[in-house]
Design an enzyme around this catalytic site. Sequence first.
Site, PDB file in Angstrom:
ATOM      1  N   LYS A  87      -0.861 -14.036  12.362  1.00 39.07           N
ATOM      2  CA  LYS A  87       0.220 -14.658  13.399  1.00 39.07           C
ATOM      3  C   LYS A  87       0.347 -16.090  13.392  1.00 39.07           C
ATOM      4  CE  LYS A  87      -0.979 -10.919  16.433  1.00 39.07           C
ATOM      5  NZ  LYS A  87      -1.658 -10.467  17.888  1.00 39.07           N
ATOM      6  N   LYS A 133     -16.831   3.977  12.626  1.00 36.60           N
ATOM      7  CA  LYS A 133     -16.812   3.047  13.762  1.00 36.60           C
ATOM      8  C   LYS A 133     -16.579   3.896  14.941  1.00 36.60           C
ATOM      9  CE  LYS A 133     -15.770  -1.093  15.191  1.00 36.60           C
ATOM     10  NZ  LYS A 133     -16.601  -2.254  14.718  1.00 36.60           N
ATOM     11  N   PRO A 143       3.753 -12.841  20.623  1.00 34.30           N
ATOM     12  CA  PRO A 143       4.418 -12.593  19.469  1.00 34.30           C
ATOM     13  C   PRO A 143       3.154 -11.854  18.486  1.00 34.30           C
ATOM     14  CG  PRO A 143       5.149 -14.829  20.295  1.00 34.30           C
ATOM     15  CD  PRO A 143       3.970 -14.190  21.028  1.00 34.30           C
ATOM     16  N   GLU A 144       3.473 -10.894  17.706  1.00 40.37           N
ATOM     17  CA  GLU A 144       3.036 -10.339  16.844  1.00 40.37           C
ATOM     18  C   GLU A 144       3.676 -10.568  15.431  1.00 40.37           C
ATOM     19  OE1 GLU A 144       1.872  -6.166  17.926  1.00 40.37           O
ATOM     20  OE2 GLU A 144       1.908  -6.723  20.110  1.00 40.37           O
ATOM     21  N   HIS A 170       9.772 -26.907  29.210  1.00 36.73           N
ATOM     22  CA  HIS A 170       9.099 -26.250  27.884  1.00 36.73           C
ATOM     23  C   HIS A 170       8.960 -26.603  26.501  1.00 36.73           C
ATOM     24  CE1 HIS A 170       7.659 -24.093  31.976  1.00 36.73           C
ATOM     25  NE2 HIS A 170       8.406 -23.686  31.961  1.00 36.73           N
ATOM     26  N   ARG A 204       3.898 -21.084  28.761  1.00 37.09           N
ATOM     27  CA  ARG A 204       2.322 -20.887  28.965  1.00 37.09           C
ATOM     28  C   ARG A 204       1.620 -21.938  28.207  1.00 37.09           C
ATOM     29  NH1 ARG A 204       0.816 -14.700  29.562  1.00 37.09           N
ATOM     30  NH2 ARG A 204      -0.790 -15.625  30.515  1.00 37.09           N
TER      31      ARG A 204
END
EC number: 3.2.2.23
Length: 269
Positions: free
Chosen positions: A57, A150, A2-3, A90, A109
Amino acid sequence: MPELPEVETSRRGIEPHLVGATILHAHIRNGRLRWPVSDEIYRLSDTPVLSVQRRAKYLLLELPDGWIIIHLGMSGSLRILPEALPAEKHDHVDLVMSNGKILRYTDPRRFGAWLWTKELEGHNVLAHLGPEPLSGEFNGEYLQQKCAKKKTAIKPWLMDNKLVVGVGNIYASESLFAAGIHPDRLASSLSTEECDLLARVIKAVLLRSIEQGGTTLKDFLQSDGKPGYFAQELQVYGRKGEPCRVCGTPIVATKHAQRATFYCRHCQK
Protein backbone atom coordinates in the site's frame (compact mmCIF):
# COMPACT_ATOMS: atom_id res chain seq x y z
CA MET A 1 -8.41 2.72 4.54
CA PRO A 2 -7.19 2.70 0.92
CA GLU A 3 -6.21 -0.84 -0.05
CA LEU A 4 -4.17 -2.14 -2.97
CA PRO A 5 -6.64 -1.18 -5.75
CA GLU A 6 -6.96 2.36 -4.44
CA VAL A 7 -3.20 2.80 -4.15
CA GLU A 8 -2.61 1.29 -7.60
CA THR A 9 -5.33 3.56 -9.01
CA SER A 10 -3.52 6.53 -7.48
CA ARG A 11 -0.20 5.36 -8.92
CA ARG A 12 -1.62 5.03 -12.43
CA GLY A 13 -3.31 8.41 -12.14
CA ILE A 14 -0.28 10.41 -11.03
CA GLU A 15 2.44 8.63 -13.00
CA PRO A 16 1.89 10.38 -16.37
CA HIS A 17 2.06 13.81 -14.70
CA LEU A 18 5.19 13.14 -12.62
CA VAL A 19 7.57 10.97 -14.63
CA GLY A 20 9.71 13.19 -16.83
CA ALA A 21 8.75 16.31 -14.89
CA THR A 22 10.78 18.02 -12.19
CA ILE A 23 9.79 18.80 -8.60
CA LEU A 24 10.44 22.54 -8.27
CA HIS A 25 9.79 22.49 -4.55
CA ALA A 26 7.64 20.90 -1.85
CA HIS A 27 5.10 22.91 0.13
CA ILE A 28 4.45 21.25 3.50
CA ARG A 29 1.52 22.88 5.31
CA ASN A 30 1.31 20.31 8.09
CA GLY A 31 4.11 17.79 8.50
CA ARG A 32 2.59 16.15 11.58
CA LEU A 33 1.34 12.95 9.97
CA ARG A 34 1.59 9.40 11.35
CA TRP A 35 5.33 10.00 11.26
CA PRO A 36 6.74 13.50 10.69
CA VAL A 37 7.38 14.36 7.05
CA SER A 38 11.06 13.64 6.39
CA ASP A 39 13.39 16.65 6.35
CA GLU A 40 14.69 15.68 2.90
CA ILE A 41 11.23 16.27 1.43
CA TYR A 42 11.14 19.82 2.78
CA ARG A 43 14.43 20.48 0.99
CA LEU A 44 13.43 19.15 -2.46
CA SER A 45 14.39 21.53 -5.26
CA ASP A 46 14.69 21.03 -9.03
CA THR A 47 14.49 17.25 -8.63
CA PRO A 48 13.35 15.07 -11.55
CA VAL A 49 10.95 12.17 -10.98
CA LEU A 50 12.31 8.99 -12.57
CA SER A 51 9.46 6.56 -11.84
CA VAL A 52 6.32 6.04 -9.77
CA GLN A 53 6.06 2.54 -8.33
CA ARG A 54 3.98 0.70 -5.74
CA ARG A 55 4.87 -1.88 -3.09
CA ALA A 56 1.93 -3.14 -1.03
CA LYS A 57 0.00 0.00 0.00
CA TYR A 58 3.04 2.27 -0.37
CA LEU A 59 3.63 4.59 -3.33
CA LEU A 60 7.29 4.99 -4.24
CA LEU A 61 8.56 8.05 -6.08
CA GLU A 62 12.02 7.37 -7.49
CA LEU A 63 14.32 10.41 -7.54
CA PRO A 64 18.00 10.58 -8.57
CA ASP A 65 19.28 10.49 -4.97
CA GLY A 66 16.61 8.48 -3.19
CA TRP A 67 12.93 7.65 -2.83
CA ILE A 68 9.82 9.28 -1.41
CA ILE A 69 7.64 6.67 0.32
CA ILE A 70 3.98 7.69 0.58
CA HIS A 71 1.30 5.91 2.59
CA LEU A 72 -2.29 7.15 2.35
CA GLY A 73 -3.19 6.10 5.89
CA MET A 74 -6.87 5.88 6.78
CA SER A 75 -8.20 8.82 4.77
CA GLY A 76 -5.50 10.08 2.42
CA SER A 77 -5.73 10.78 -1.30
CA LEU A 78 -3.48 12.20 -4.02
CA ARG A 79 -4.70 14.52 -6.76
CA ILE A 80 -3.12 16.20 -9.75
CA LEU A 81 -4.23 19.84 -9.78
CA PRO A 82 -3.53 23.12 -11.58
CA GLU A 83 -0.78 24.99 -9.76
CA ALA A 84 -2.96 27.97 -8.85
CA LEU A 85 -5.73 26.03 -7.08
CA PRO A 86 -5.97 27.23 -3.44
CA ALA A 87 -5.38 24.69 -0.67
CA GLU A 88 -8.12 23.66 1.74
CA LYS A 89 -8.04 22.64 5.41
CA HIS A 90 -6.84 19.05 5.01
CA ASP A 91 -4.40 19.64 2.11
CA HIS A 92 -1.10 18.98 3.87
CA VAL A 93 1.55 18.43 1.18
CA ASP A 94 2.07 19.79 -2.35
CA LEU A 95 4.78 18.84 -4.80
CA VAL A 96 4.98 21.74 -7.25
CA MET A 97 6.00 20.42 -10.66
CA SER A 98 7.76 21.97 -13.64
CA ASN A 99 4.82 21.17 -15.95
CA GLY A 100 2.47 23.55 -14.14
CA LYS A 101 0.81 20.80 -12.08
CA ILE A 102 0.71 20.09 -8.36
CA LEU A 103 0.65 16.69 -6.68
CA ARG A 104 -1.53 17.42 -3.64
CA TYR A 105 -1.86 15.14 -0.63
CA THR A 106 -5.10 15.46 1.33
CA ASP A 107 -5.60 13.59 4.61
CA PRO A 108 -8.35 14.59 7.09
CA ARG A 109 -7.15 12.14 9.77
CA ARG A 110 -3.41 12.73 9.19
CA PHE A 111 -2.58 9.04 9.59
CA GLY A 112 -0.60 8.76 6.38
CA ALA A 113 3.12 9.23 5.82
CA TRP A 114 5.67 10.95 3.60
CA LEU A 115 9.08 9.39 4.19
CA TRP A 116 12.48 9.59 2.52
CA THR A 117 15.07 6.87 2.04
CA LYS A 118 18.29 6.53 0.09
CA GLU A 119 17.65 2.84 -0.55
CA LEU A 120 14.36 0.92 -0.59
CA GLU A 121 15.93 -2.40 0.34
CA GLY A 122 15.78 -2.94 4.06
CA HIS A 123 13.64 0.09 4.88
CA ASN A 124 11.64 -0.78 7.98
CA VAL A 125 8.19 -0.24 6.41
CA LEU A 126 9.03 -2.49 3.43
CA ALA A 127 11.40 -5.09 4.87
CA HIS A 128 8.99 -7.77 6.07
CA LEU A 129 6.21 -7.70 3.49
CA GLY A 130 4.77 -10.77 1.80
CA PRO A 131 4.33 -11.19 -1.96
CA GLU A 132 2.18 -9.00 -4.17
CA PRO A 133 -1.23 -10.66 -4.71
CA LEU A 134 -1.12 -10.00 -8.46
CA SER A 135 2.32 -11.60 -8.84
CA GLY A 136 3.04 -15.14 -9.94
CA GLU A 137 4.52 -15.87 -6.53
CA PHE A 138 1.07 -15.64 -4.95
CA ASN A 139 -0.84 -18.75 -6.04
CA GLY A 140 -2.76 -21.68 -4.62
CA GLU A 141 0.36 -23.68 -3.77
CA TYR A 142 1.87 -20.77 -1.85
CA LEU A 143 -1.39 -20.08 -0.03
CA GLN A 144 -1.80 -23.73 0.99
CA GLN A 145 1.76 -23.85 2.35
CA LYS A 146 1.14 -20.74 4.44
CA CYS A 147 -2.29 -21.89 5.66
CA ALA A 148 -1.45 -25.53 6.40
CA LYS A 149 -0.53 -25.07 10.07
CA LYS A 150 -2.20 -21.73 10.73
CA LYS A 151 -4.70 -22.07 13.59
CA THR A 152 -6.40 -18.74 13.01
CA ALA A 153 -9.45 -17.66 11.05
CA ILE A 154 -8.82 -17.22 7.33
CA LYS A 155 -10.17 -13.63 7.20
CA PRO A 156 -7.59 -11.95 9.49
CA TRP A 157 -4.85 -14.17 8.04
CA LEU A 158 -5.58 -12.83 4.55
CA MET A 159 -5.18 -9.31 5.94
CA ASP A 160 -1.72 -10.06 7.37
CA ASN A 161 0.95 -8.34 5.23
CA LYS A 162 3.38 -11.14 6.01
CA LEU A 163 1.12 -13.54 4.06
CA VAL A 164 0.20 -11.26 1.17
CA VAL A 165 0.18 -7.49 0.84
CA GLY A 166 -2.65 -5.12 0.08
CA VAL A 167 -5.65 -7.35 0.84
CA GLY A 168 -7.46 -5.27 3.44
CA ASN A 169 -10.88 -5.52 5.00
CA ILE A 170 -12.96 -4.81 1.91
CA TYR A 171 -11.20 -7.20 -0.44
CA ALA A 172 -10.75 -9.99 2.10
CA SER A 173 -14.52 -9.99 2.68
CA GLU A 174 -15.32 -9.80 -1.03
CA SER A 175 -12.81 -12.49 -2.00
CA LEU A 176 -14.02 -14.95 0.64
CA PHE A 177 -17.58 -14.45 -0.58
CA ALA A 178 -16.56 -15.03 -4.19
CA ALA A 179 -14.74 -18.22 -3.15
CA GLY A 180 -17.64 -19.43 -0.98
CA ILE A 181 -15.44 -19.64 2.14
CA HIS A 182 -16.75 -18.65 5.57
CA PRO A 183 -14.50 -15.99 7.18
CA ASP A 184 -14.44 -17.90 10.50
CA ARG A 185 -12.92 -21.03 8.93
CA LEU A 186 -9.50 -21.93 10.28
CA ALA A 187 -6.87 -21.26 7.65
CA SER A 188 -5.56 -24.78 8.18
CA SER A 189 -8.95 -26.26 7.23
CA LEU A 190 -8.81 -25.04 3.64
CA SER A 191 -8.34 -27.77 1.05
CA THR A 192 -5.92 -27.64 -1.87
CA GLU A 193 -8.81 -26.81 -4.17
CA GLU A 194 -10.08 -24.04 -1.90
CA CYS A 195 -6.63 -22.45 -1.65
CA ASP A 196 -6.26 -22.53 -5.41
CA LEU A 197 -9.70 -20.98 -5.89
CA LEU A 198 -9.15 -18.34 -3.23
CA ALA A 199 -5.82 -17.23 -4.72
CA ARG A 200 -7.42 -16.90 -8.16
CA VAL A 201 -10.44 -15.06 -6.79
CA ILE A 202 -8.30 -12.56 -4.85
CA LYS A 203 -6.50 -11.66 -8.08
CA ALA A 204 -9.79 -11.33 -9.98
CA VAL A 205 -11.46 -9.15 -7.33
CA LEU A 206 -8.45 -6.84 -7.06
CA LEU A 207 -8.12 -6.50 -10.83
CA ARG A 208 -11.82 -5.72 -11.20
CA SER A 209 -11.60 -3.05 -8.52
CA ILE A 210 -8.57 -1.48 -10.22
CA GLU A 211 -10.56 -1.37 -13.46
CA GLN A 212 -13.30 0.51 -11.59
CA GLY A 213 -10.89 2.98 -10.00
CA GLY A 214 -11.02 1.38 -6.54
CA THR A 215 -13.66 1.67 -3.84
CA THR A 216 -14.81 4.99 -2.44
CA LEU A 217 -16.71 4.63 0.84
CA LYS A 218 -15.85 8.00 2.38
CA ASP A 219 -12.58 9.83 1.68
CA PHE A 220 -10.77 8.11 -1.19
CA LEU A 221 -10.62 9.96 -4.51
CA GLN A 222 -8.78 9.14 -7.71
CA SER A 223 -6.05 11.50 -8.89
CA ASP A 224 -8.59 13.41 -11.01
CA GLY A 225 -10.88 13.94 -8.01
CA LYS A 226 -13.43 11.31 -9.05
CA PRO A 227 -14.55 8.51 -6.68
CA GLY A 228 -13.78 4.85 -7.24
CA TYR A 229 -16.76 2.95 -8.60
CA PHE A 230 -16.15 -0.57 -7.28
CA ALA A 231 -18.40 0.26 -4.30
CA GLN A 232 -21.34 -0.28 -6.64
CA GLU A 233 -20.24 -3.90 -7.16
CA LEU A 234 -19.64 -4.89 -3.53
CA GLN A 235 -21.36 -8.19 -2.79
CA VAL A 236 -21.12 -8.29 1.01
CA TYR A 237 -18.95 -5.49 2.40
CA GLY A 238 -21.02 -2.78 4.07
CA ARG A 239 -24.29 -4.57 3.26
CA LYS A 240 -25.36 -5.81 6.71
CA GLY A 241 -28.99 -6.94 6.67
CA GLU A 242 -29.36 -6.50 2.92
CA PRO A 243 -30.23 -9.55 0.80
CA CYS A 244 -27.38 -11.54 -0.70
CA ARG A 245 -27.25 -10.81 -4.42
CA VAL A 246 -26.94 -14.56 -5.09
CA CYS A 247 -29.39 -16.28 -2.72
CA GLY A 248 -31.34 -13.53 -0.96
CA THR A 249 -30.18 -14.44 2.56
CA PRO A 250 -29.53 -11.32 4.70
CA ILE A 251 -25.84 -10.41 4.89
CA VAL A 252 -24.33 -10.89 8.37
CA ALA A 253 -21.81 -8.55 10.00
CA THR A 254 -19.41 -9.69 12.74
CA LYS A 255 -16.01 -8.52 13.98
CA HIS A 256 -12.55 -10.06 13.65
CA ALA A 257 -9.77 -8.28 15.54
CA GLN A 258 -11.93 -5.16 15.83
CA ARG A 259 -12.56 -5.11 12.06
CA ALA A 260 -16.02 -5.56 10.56
CA THR A 261 -16.52 -8.74 8.56
CA PHE A 262 -19.43 -9.29 6.18
CA TYR A 263 -20.59 -12.62 4.78
CA CYS A 264 -23.54 -14.73 3.64
CA ARG A 265 -24.46 -17.67 5.89
CA HIS A 266 -25.86 -19.61 2.95
CA CYS A 267 -23.22 -19.04 0.28
CA GLN A 268 -20.11 -19.29 2.48
CA LYS A 269 -19.22 -22.54 4.23
